[in-house]
Design a protein around this motif. Structure first.
Motif, PDB file in Angstrom:
ATOM      1  N   GLU A 109      46.994  44.197  40.009  1.00 26.81           N
ATOM      2  CA  GLU A 109      47.630  42.942  40.413  1.00 26.81           C
ATOM      3  C   GLU A 109      47.926  42.098  39.184  1.00 26.81           C
ATOM      4  OE1 GLU A 109      44.096  40.321  41.987  1.00 26.81           O
ATOM      5  OE2 GLU A 109      43.650  42.444  42.332  1.00 26.81           O
ATOM      6  N   ASN A 112      50.585  42.619  44.403  1.00 27.44           N
ATOM      7  CA  ASN A 112      50.438  44.059  44.648  1.00 27.44           C
ATOM      8  C   ASN A 112      51.198  44.851  43.595  1.00 27.44           C
ATOM      9  OD1 ASN A 112      48.932  43.495  46.964  1.00 27.44           O
ATOM     10  ND2 ASN A 112      50.775  43.353  48.228  1.00 27.44           N
ATOM     11  N   ARG A 123      44.494  48.515  47.131  1.00 29.60           N
ATOM     12  CA  ARG A 123      45.160  47.928  45.965  1.00 29.60           C
ATOM     13  C   ARG A 123      44.336  48.200  44.717  1.00 29.60           C
ATOM     14  NH1 ARG A 123      46.389  41.703  46.261  1.00 29.60           N
ATOM     15  NH2 ARG A 123      44.125  41.570  46.122  1.00 29.60           N
ATOM     16  N   SER A 164      42.286  45.714  39.898  1.00 32.35           N
ATOM     17  CA  SER A 164      41.625  44.983  40.979  1.00 32.35           C
ATOM     18  C   SER A 164      40.128  45.264  40.943  1.00 32.35           C
ATOM     19  CB  SER A 164      42.213  45.400  42.330  1.00 32.35           C
ATOM     20  OG  SER A 164      43.586  45.073  42.390  1.00 32.35           O
TER      21      SER A 164
END
Length: 241
Positions: free
Chosen positions: A163, A169, A160, A128
Motif C-alpha cells: 500500500e 491497494n 493485501r 502491509s
C-alpha cells in the motif's frame, strides 16, 4: 518448470513483455501472446479464439490505458475477463500488472473505480503489516513505477500485500498462485519511453503524486532494478519454485 508455457495478454501496441521476457527465456519458456489492441472493434471475437486454458502454465496480464469497465468501447474486455475466470478456476498461476491486476480483480467480482489520486512516476510502496501465514514477501519499502488513475478493491479471499498514501491497494495475493500488482514492476527504459510519449500527446495525469515528464526522462538504469527483481521473484513464487 520444464517446458513452461507462458501466455500474456497485451493491451498496448509496443509495450511488449517488460523485464520478465529475459527471465522467462532463461527458464526455457515458450511465450505466446494475445494482442487485444490489434483486434478490429467490429470483430465478432469469442472466447474460443483464446488459447485453451489447459495449454497455459502461467498467465501474465499486462497494463493498458483503457478502463476495465469500458466494455462498450472495448468489447473484448468481457471475453478476456471470462477467460481469466475460467483459468483461475483451475488454480493456475497468474500475475496481473496495473490494468492486469485490475482485470483479475474485476473478473473475480471486485470493483475497479477511480482512485482519489492519480499516480505517475517513481514512488514508494510499503509492505502491509500484520500478515499471518505464508505470503509473497516484499521489502518493507520499495521504490517502483506507477502509472494509473483507477484502482481495484481487494478481491474476496485475497490478501493485501502492499500500500501507500496515494493508493491503498498496491498488491494482492490469492492463494499461492495469483499476484495482482497496481504498480509496474516490469518497467524498462523502453516501456517508459513509450508511456512518456503517450502522456506527452494526451496529458492525462495531474496532481500531487504525478512526477514531471522531464524527471521521468532522466530516470537512471538502477531505478528499474528493484521492481524487476520483485517481478522475477513473483514469477518464481506463483510457479511454486
Amino acid at each position: 518448470m520444464k517446458n513452461l508455457r507462458v501466455h500474456y495478454f497485451q493491451h498496448i501496441a509496443g509495450e511488449g513483455f517488460g523485464s520478465c521476457y529475459t527471465d522467462l527465456k532463461e527458464m526455457g519458456a515458450k511465450i505466446t501472446a494475445t494482442e487485444f489492441f490489434a483486434l478490429p472493434k467490429d470483430l465478432n471475437f469469442d472466447i474460443e479464439a483464446l488459447p485453451d486454458v489447459a495449454d497455459v502454465d502461467l498467465l501474465i496480464v499486462m497494463g493498458g490505458a483503457m478502463s476495465v469497465n469500458d466494455e462498450a468501447n472495448y468489447p473484448w474486455l468481457k471475453i478476456e475477463k471470462r477467460w481469466i475466470r475460467r483459468y483461475l478456476a483451475m488454480q493456475k498461476p497468474a500475475i496481473g500488472l496495473c490494468l492486469g491486476g485490475q482485470l483479475i480483480a474485476n473478473a473475480l467480482g471486485a470493483p475497479v473505480t477511480q482512485n482519489r489520486e492519480q499516480e505517475m512516476g517513481w514512488s514508494e510502496v510499503y509492505a502491509s503489516q500484520q500478515l499471518n501465514g505464508e505470503y509473497f514477501r516484499i521489502p518493507n519499502q520499495l521504490r517502483v513505477m506507477q502509472w494509473h488513475g483507477e484502482t481495484f478493491e481487494i478481491p474476496k479471499g485475497a490478501v493485501r500485500l502492499a500500500e501507500n498514501l496515494a493508493c491503498a491497494n498496491q498488491l494482492y495475493q490469492i492463494g499461492k498462485n495469483v499476484l495482482g500488482f497496481q504498480f509496474h514492476p516490469e518497467m524498462t527504459q523502453k516501456v517508459l519511453d513509450l508511456f512518456i510519449e503517450n502522456e506527452e500527446q494526451h496529458q492525462v495525469f495531474h496532481g500531487p503524486y504525478v512526477q514531471s515528464l522531464q524527471e521521468l526522462k532522466n530516470s537512471q538504469a538502477h531505478e528499474f532494478i528493484q521492481g524487476n527483481q520483485i517481478l522475477k521473484q513473483a514469477i518464481a513464487y506463483v510457479l511454486g519454485q
